[in-house]
Motif scaffolding. Sequence first.
Motif, PDB file in Angstrom:
ATOM      1  N   VAL A 167      -2.520   4.343   3.120  1.00  0.00           N
ATOM      2  CA  VAL A 167      -2.556   3.400   1.995  1.00  0.00           C
ATOM      3  C   VAL A 167      -3.522   3.950   0.947  1.00  0.00           C
ATOM      4  N   PRO A 168      -3.075   4.111  -0.305  1.00  0.00           N
ATOM      5  CA  PRO A 168      -4.003   4.540  -1.356  1.00  0.00           C
ATOM      6  C   PRO A 168      -4.950   3.408  -1.730  1.00  0.00           C
ATOM      7  N   VAL A 169      -6.235   3.716  -1.805  1.00  0.00           N
ATOM      8  CA  VAL A 169      -7.270   2.727  -2.107  1.00  0.00           C
ATOM      9  C   VAL A 169      -8.158   3.291  -3.213  1.00  0.00           C
ATOM     10  N   LEU A 170      -8.450   2.467  -4.200  1.00  0.00           N
ATOM     11  CA  LEU A 170      -9.311   2.891  -5.306  1.00  0.00           C
ATOM     12  C   LEU A 170     -10.762   2.606  -4.948  1.00  0.00           C
ATOM     13  N   ARG A 171     -11.537   3.671  -4.816  1.00  0.00           N
ATOM     14  CA  ARG A 171     -12.990   3.559  -4.659  1.00  0.00           C
ATOM     15  C   ARG A 171     -13.597   4.223  -5.888  1.00  0.00           C
ATOM     16  N   ASP A 172     -14.443   5.244  -5.714  1.00  0.00           N
ATOM     17  CA  ASP A 172     -14.862   6.018  -6.887  1.00  0.00           C
ATOM     18  C   ASP A 172     -13.677   6.814  -7.429  1.00  0.00           C
ATOM     19  N   SER A 173     -12.726   7.080  -6.550  1.00  0.00           N
ATOM     20  CA  SER A 173     -11.482   7.760  -6.905  1.00  0.00           C
ATOM     21  C   SER A 173     -10.396   7.207  -5.989  1.00  0.00           C
ATOM     22  N   LEU A 174      -9.162   7.653  -6.180  1.00  0.00           N
ATOM     23  CA  LEU A 174      -8.076   7.223  -5.305  1.00  0.00           C
ATOM     24  C   LEU A 174      -8.146   8.013  -4.008  1.00  0.00           C
ATOM     25  N   VAL A 175      -8.307   7.320  -2.917  1.00  0.00           N
ATOM     26  CA  VAL A 175      -8.370   7.962  -1.606  1.00  0.00           C
ATOM     27  C   VAL A 175      -7.279   7.374  -0.724  1.00  0.00           C
ATOM     28  N   LEU A 176      -6.887   8.118   0.304  1.00  0.00           N
ATOM     29  CA  LEU A 176      -5.855   7.675   1.229  1.00  0.00           C
ATOM     30  C   LEU A 176      -6.500   7.262   2.551  1.00  0.00           C
ATOM     31  N   VAL A 177      -6.217   6.025   2.945  1.00  0.00           N
ATOM     32  CA  VAL A 177      -6.770   5.450   4.174  1.00  0.00           C
ATOM     33  C   VAL A 177      -5.633   5.284   5.167  1.00  0.00           C
ATOM     34  N   PRO A 178      -5.809   5.666   6.433  1.00  0.00           N
ATOM     35  CA  PRO A 178      -4.742   5.421   7.414  1.00  0.00           C
ATOM     36  C   PRO A 178      -4.303   3.957   7.392  1.00  0.00           C
ATOM     37  N   ALA A 179      -2.997   3.739   7.461  1.00  0.00           N
ATOM     38  CA  ALA A 179      -2.464   2.382   7.321  1.00  0.00           C
ATOM     39  C   ALA A 179      -3.058   1.436   8.356  1.00  0.00           C
ATOM     40  N   ALA A 180      -3.214   1.899   9.592  1.00  0.00           N
ATOM     41  CA  ALA A 180      -3.761   1.027  10.636  1.00  0.00           C
ATOM     42  C   ALA A 180      -5.172   0.575  10.280  1.00  0.00           C
ATOM     43  N   GLU A 181      -5.952   1.483   9.698  1.00  0.00           N
ATOM     44  CA  GLU A 181      -7.320   1.146   9.289  1.00  0.00           C
ATOM     45  C   GLU A 181      -7.301   0.123   8.153  1.00  0.00           C
ATOM     46  N   PHE A 182      -6.384   0.311   7.189  1.00  0.00           N
ATOM     47  CA  PHE A 182      -6.288  -0.623   6.066  1.00  0.00           C
ATOM     48  C   PHE A 182      -5.898  -2.015   6.554  1.00  0.00           C
ATOM     49  N   LEU A 183      -4.954  -2.090   7.467  1.00  0.00           N
ATOM     50  CA  LEU A 183      -4.472  -3.385   7.934  1.00  0.00           C
ATOM     51  C   LEU A 183      -5.491  -4.106   8.806  1.00  0.00           C
ATOM     52  N   ARG A 184      -6.511  -3.404   9.277  1.00  0.00           N
ATOM     53  CA  ARG A 184      -7.583  -4.069  10.018  1.00  0.00           C
ATOM     54  C   ARG A 184      -8.564  -4.791   9.097  1.00  0.00           C
ATOM     55  N   LEU A 185      -8.505  -4.491   7.801  1.00  0.00           N
ATOM     56  CA  LEU A 185      -9.378  -5.176   6.855  1.00  0.00           C
ATOM     57  C   LEU A 185      -8.970  -6.647   6.747  1.00  0.00           C
TER      58      LEU A 185
END
Length: 375
Positions: A190-208
Amino acid sequence: HRAQQAFAEAVALDSTFALAWARLAYSTVNGNVFTLIDPASPATHAIEQSARLGTRLPARQLEFIRAMQNYVLRGQMRGARATLDSLAATDRDDLDARELLAGIVLYDTGLDSAAGGVRMAASMEHAVQLAREVLDRDPGRQNVHAVLATGYALAGGWWLGFRMGLRGESGSFAAMMFRLMAQGPDAVFVPVLRDSLVLVPAAEFLRLPSAERARVRRLSADAGMEWVERWLRLGPQDAEAHLWASRLAELRDDAPRALRELAVAESLGVESTLENLAQRRLALLVRAERLPAAAALADSLLRSGGLRRAGMDVGLDRGRGYGVAAFLFTRRWADANALLSAMGPLRGGRPVCEAALAELSSSSEEVSGAALRAL
């Protein structure tokens, strides 16, 4: 469309005009990237012709065409990126190479084999930086705003809302797409905007927590809208700018603006065919809770056959699910049943009601609207 017509005329006048064949392919793909799924499509044919005829060109122009050939006809994404990186590095004025590279990097599915196939080989932030550099150097290339809009919209939950990764190469762009549809991805991020666009594993994103997922999605949608607002200032008569404003407004839960921008885009004449605009209007009418108007449009599309077949991608063409919602909200039970019946039978024995519900939400379900959550 005017570009396609002009390049088609050029190759009709001179069938050996390699650069015109290459630009005919590029303008066609800009209209709809899904045209590359068909090995017999005009875009694929044009790339084949440009590669066959390009041997007479100067080296840099030939390398540019070979990068397109490697990406589309051979599925060699890493080779295409390397060629364009070299062209960009050896000539800072080569904006064509940077523009094409930005698009390829944005959609690249390759996994980094050196990392054991657990991260993407291409960086979305690199695509964003390339697009920004092109626009800084040549603001007239307004279409490059679409790279920025797409990157931030994907991070905001648009379309799929994630990036799919594949190990190895697939032989062609079409083979890659069929592999994804038949087998699914080897990894999902999953692309996530932090200081820049980074890619986070989907399973990690869905745990948020859901509130945190919604927050980071909204940050990306806001960043994308900033670039689209700039695009609108530069090209207020550009239908694509208004269409992107509609998409990002929807991600920001502003359905009224999304409807207004869609209407402006259609009045100017949308030339890309990535999504079905009538189905998009239907979805936005439901999300804006203009339910009688939504039901009337759903009825018209059902009668004309416009809702009987699924679109190219359920993440884009969601009219059937929203059509069912419009009929249910207005208590038109028989019409809802007729639309559901028109959707079946589905492969794999999946119930049609389940399929309709799948079209009602974004991929991550953060931006589905109060009416749809209630349904």
